[in-house]
Design a protein around this motif. Structure first.
Motif, PDB file in Angstrom:
ATOM      1  N   LEU A  91      41.840  49.696  41.873  1.00 24.43           N
ATOM      2  CA  LEU A  91      43.627  49.654  41.851  1.00 24.43           C
ATOM      3  C   LEU A  91      43.845  48.120  41.751  1.00 24.43           C
ATOM      4  CD1 LEU A  91      44.314  52.138  44.055  1.00 24.43           C
ATOM      5  CD2 LEU A  91      44.894  51.925  41.654  1.00 24.43           C
ATOM      6  N   VAL A  92      42.742  47.305  42.606  1.00 26.14           N
ATOM      7  CA  VAL A  92      43.372  46.008  42.359  1.00 26.14           C
ATOM      8  C   VAL A  92      41.856  45.248  42.006  1.00 26.14           C
ATOM      9  CG1 VAL A  92      44.224  43.913  43.299  1.00 26.14           C
ATOM     10  CG2 VAL A  92      44.291  46.136  43.888  1.00 26.14           C
ATOM     11  N   THR A  93      42.675  44.405  40.719  1.00 31.95           N
ATOM     12  CA  THR A  93      41.513  44.301  39.575  1.00 31.95           C
ATOM     13  C   THR A  93      40.664  42.869  40.186  1.00 31.95           C
ATOM     14  OG1 THR A  93      42.640  43.243  38.285  1.00 31.95           O
ATOM     15  CG2 THR A  93      41.493  45.347  37.723  1.00 31.95           C
ATOM     16  N   SER A  94      39.962  41.747  40.002  1.00 35.17           N
ATOM     17  CA  SER A  94      39.155  40.883  40.047  1.00 35.17           C
ATOM     18  C   SER A  94      38.878  40.794  41.276  1.00 35.17           C
ATOM     19  CB  SER A  94      39.791  39.859  39.584  1.00 35.17           C
ATOM     20  OG  SER A  94      41.045  39.244  40.737  1.00 35.17           O
ATOM     21  N   GLY A  95      38.245  41.397  42.441  1.00 33.04           N
ATOM     22  CA  GLY A  95      37.636  41.601  43.718  1.00 33.04           C
ATOM     23  C   GLY A  95      38.547  40.970  44.066  1.00 33.04           C
TER      24      GLY A  95
END
Lengths: 410, 478
Positions: free
Chosen positions: B17-21
């Motif tokens: 859901l939240v990108t870029s870790g």
């Protein structure tokens, strides 16, 4: 979300009805019961004048009852794909088996055409000739149009249910993503056809029984029952299969809990829609509209109306609120049976007071009502059990099956 | 057999859901950044513009109270003009927040965590704007307390049979619960802001609102329970408020108003307009404040899908109203709808249909749903369309069943300044929100990160260490 490590799995063998299962013989038996039931209903529902008014009224009552489960099944499947659901994968095949009874209902709608004169006041030319309101409605309420709509609705249901059923069962063999993608792609379009066809069926087959009355919310009202009933039907069918020793580890308290939450939600939604309809008509107090409720508040019908409020809202609302009730099979089954009973009160309450048009209709319960209920129910369950026996009990190669097996509520 | 690849919408498993870790700390830093910036010049410019329009609103309202509702374009038969239109418009916008925070919470839609704070804030401010209109339009505002059933020596009671009175209860209940819901969600984040504070004043201010939050297990346990109960209580409110607003119209014997589909139709329309407003507001914000990894394209796409769904429901209701008018055979009912389409207000009707029914149809296409510019433009069209919907409905009054009593409503300058001014009120509150309150629910977003899963092992990235006291304990509720 916590499907790590020891993820539960299910094999094709565990998800198939055993070869020697008694259920494999059931479809034929159920079909025979169904046909006998309908035949007896026809005989007992006949009048002295050679008409079969009572039969057709009993027939359409039961038709709308069982149809709500089939339509609910279609909606459940569309929702599953449209919302990218995971938790419901394990019960989706059960919903699909209910959905695939829709072609049967396309056939079962044919007697509505045959019994049109017994059912629909607007189909009598002499009645229309003396009724200005009916004259203004002939553009919609006419025999030709009715027949065309029955056919169109039946074709739409058949195409939709067969298509989704085929894709889903083909995935059992082929696996892969392609079919999942197809079903997801088609589901949103399916909603459009579902909404329009279910609305037309509700208006033509139920609302037009009282041809003067109209309500814009009527399609939504029937839709609310459909969704409630599919949750009830899936839950009861799952419990039944589990009693036979099937899907014991696949369907857990978590799934029952979720189904129960949705059944609870939609019984409340039904009450909201039913109350809105009643309240707005009561408040505005226009004779054309209030008559519909007036017919249902005299002649013994007031008790049916009361029973509807009690069993279709108050009792299930209080009973199904607790999570413990929904998670224990025994108590949840009681809740489901209450809702299943309440839904019969609902269709009976909508349909039967219109039997004597513009006259005083007294509440009565005829033996043909029971026979037609058994008759259509027998045929409906025959198709359901036949499909249950012939394919896997869960979509065995669905990419989201693992997620569903490991499903947990928070 | 070809495999279908769509990283945002995978067939198997779930996309993050939240990108870029992002790590926990990076999330906190990203959300707190606008509150801790050194340079607020751009913010001041925006805020002062909003305050200027708020001033216009205050002048319009002052003149209204001084002079009376005669300054508006009301006439006979149109005794209910833009005040009710604006009221319903703003209440409608205030529906997305609670839907996102309550209904999507119960449906376990974890993507809500990135947008719920923002949407709830919008809800609260929209409801404040909405409450202005019934407040100011009553004429003698100094006796506004008469709408409450307060025992008095005159033995006078409000008319309990009037939906306008139910509105008072429905909207104020909604406002109270939404505010509580918002505040409960904010407590852990206020604690985070308190612990990050560099100045004493900030520490005290955030500290007061954080209610002594320490992030202990006991705190979280109570927090989760409260949140679930509030969600369950707020869910029926999402339906009830706009249902009662629809009763304002539907209980009357006015053709075009009295129709039984109004309650669910108004609710669908409210959610429709609310989500459009969330999109309008969040698309620039995620860009300006660099939150694109938290409010991702997937979040916007999901909102577009809800807009398509609710827009289609609204379209169904339009069709149903028209069909039943024809079906009923009632010539007055039929006239009401023909008059909407071809009468004096046909222009408004067709604006409404094009914005509300045609606009969302673009969202059938994935490319459109994922194009930020398209989303932004179309969301504004939806906002316009939904204002016109309420206008078209209200203008059923202009075509009285008695042709000699027909009338045409034209707004005066004061109608227009009041509407524009209400946007000033809305944006004043909104800019204050952006400046002082974390616009993403920090603690909640952390629960949907992969690190929050108890089974997560940091094999590849060395991320995921805890940061401030306010957000150490993360329970996976999803």
């Amino acid at each position: 979300m916590s499907a790590h490590g020891h993820a539960p799995t299910i094999t094709l063998e565990e998800a198939t009805l055993p070869k020697d299962s008694i259920l494999r013989k059931a479809p034929l038996l159920l079909a025979i019961v169904g046909i006998i039931g309908l035949a007896l209903a026809y005989v007992t529902g006949g009048g002295d004048d050679g008409h079969h008014k009572q039969f057709y009224y009993s027939y359409v009552t039961s038709l709308m009852y069982w149809l709500s489960i089939a339509l609910g099944g279609l909606f459940f499947v569309l929702c599953h794909h449209g919302s990218r659901a995971g938790w419901s994968t394990v019960v989706r095949r059960i919903a699909e088996n209910f959905m695939i009874t829709l072609p049967l209902f396309a056939l079962l709608a044919v007697p509505l055409i045959i019994g049109m004169h017994d059912l629909f006041h607007w189909s009598h030319a002499d009645a229309v000739a003396n009724d200005k309101i009916l004259q203004a409605k002939t553009w919609w309420l006419n025999s030709g149009g009715f027949i065309i709509r029955v056919i169109v609705v039946g074709v739409v249901w058949t195409i939709m249910s067969v298509t989704f059923y085929r894709w889903s069962t083909r995935q059992d063999e082929e696996g892969g993503d392609e079919l999942s993608h197809k079903m997801r792609w088609a589901a949103p379009l399916g909603f459009l056809f579902f909404a329009l066809s279910a609305t037309v069926a509700a208006i033509d087959w139920m609302m037009s029984l009282d041809p003067h009355w109209y309500s814009t919310i009527f399609g939504v009202y029937y839709f609310a029952s459909c969704v409630m009933m599919i949750m009830v039907a899936i839950s009861l069918a799952s419990m039944f299969l589990q009693r036979l020793g099937l899907l014991e580890k696949a369907i857990t308290a978590e799934h029952y809990h979720d189904l129960g939450k949705l059944a609870f939600g939609f019984v409340v939604f039904w009450a909201y829609i039913g109350f809105s309809q009643y309240f707005l008509i009561w408040y505005a107090n226009i004779p054309e509209e209030t008559m519909w409720y007036a017919h249902r508040s005299t002649g013994g019908w007031e008790w049916v109306s009361l029973a509807l409020a009690v069993f279709h809202f108050i009792v299930p609302f209080l009973f199904l609120m607790s999570r413990h009730i929904k998670r224990k099979k025994f108590t949840y089954a009681i809740g489901c049976l209450i809702l299943a009973f309440a839904h019969y009160i609902d269709v009976f309450w909508i349909i039967q007071p219109t039997m004597e048009h513009f006259g005083h209709s007294h509440f009565s319960f005829h033996v043909a009502d029971i026979l037609a209920f058994v008759g259509i129910g027998g045929l409906f369950l025959a198709v359901f059990v036949w499909r249950t026996a012939s394919k896997a009990l869960v979509p065995i190669k669905d990419p989201r099956l693992a997620e569903s097996l490991a499903h947990e509520n928070f | 057999m070809a495999t279908v690849k769509d990283t945002l919408d995978p067939i198997k498993g779930r996309a993050p859901l939240v990108t870029s870790g992002a790590t926990f700390k990076e999330i906190t830093d990203a959300v707190a950044a606008p509150l801790e910036a050194d340079n607020y010049r751009a913010w001041w410019v925006c805020f002062l513009v909003a305050v200027f329009f708020l001033g216009i609103f205050l002048v319009s309202v002052s003149y209204l109270i001084w002079e009376g509702t005669g300054i508006w374009g009301l006439n006979n038969p149109v005794g209910w003009g833009w005040a009710i239109v604006n009221f319903v418009f703003w209440v409608g916008i205030g529906h997305a927040g609670t839907l996102i925070s309550a209904v999507l919470f119960l449906f376990r839609q974890d993507w809500r965590t990135s947008i719920n704070r923002y949407a709830e804030a919008m809800t609260i401010f929209a409801v404040i704007c909405a409450l202005m209109f019934p407040g100011i339009h009553v004429g003698r505002i100094w006796v506004i307390y008469w709408v409450f059933p307060i025992p008095n020596q005159m033995d006078m009671w409000p008319n309990f049979m009037s939906p306008l009175l139910w509105d008072v209860f429905a909207v104020s209940t909604y406002f109270t619960v939404s505010l509580l819901f918002w505040y409960v969600g904010l407590i852990p984040d206020f604690a985070t802001m308190r612990d990050r504070s560099k100045t004493k004043a900030r520490k005290i201010a955030y500290g007061i609102f954080a209610l002594g939050w320490r992030g202990s297990m006991r705190h979280w346990l109570n927090y989760e329970r409260t949140y679930l109960i509030l969600a369950a209580l707020a869910t029926p409110l999402v339906l009830s408020v706009h249902t009662i607003v629809s009763f304002d119209f539907a209980v009357s014997n006015v053709y075009g108003w009295h129709t039984t589909i109004f309650p669910p139709y108004f609710v669908a329309g409210a959610i429709f307009s609310g989500f459009a407003m969330v999109l309008t507001l969040i698309i620039p914000a995620r860009k300006i404040f660099k939150l694109e990894h938290i409010v991702t394209t997937k979040h916007l796409e999901n909102m577009a899908k809800i807009i398509l769904l609710t827009g289609s429901l609204v379209g169904y209701a339009y069709g149903m109203e028209f069909f039943i008018a024809m079906y009923s055979g009632n010539q007055y009912e039929q006239f009401a709808f023909a008059n909407r389409m071809f009468g004096d207000y046909a222009w408004a009707y067709w604006i409404m249909v094009s914005c509300n029914v045609i606009t969302p149809q673009f969202f059938w296409f994935k490319k459109m749903r994922r194009n930020v510019v398209v989303l932004f433009v179309l969301s504004i069209f939806v906002n316009i369309g939904m204002w016109f919907e309420r206008f078209v409905i209200t203008m059923s009054l202009s075509a009285d069943p008695l042709p000699s009593a027909h009338g045409y409503f034209s707004p005066t300058i004061w109608d227009i300044t009041t509407l524009i001014g209400s946007f000033g009120l809305f944006f004043t509150l909104f800019f204050l929100f952006i400046r002082f309150i974390p616009m993403v629910a920090i603690a909640e977003v952390k629960t949907v990160l992969p690190q929050a899963d108890p089974h997560w092992h940091p094999e590849d990235e060395g991320a995921g260490h805890s940061d401030e006291a306010g957000s150490q304990e993360v329970t996976a509720h999803g």
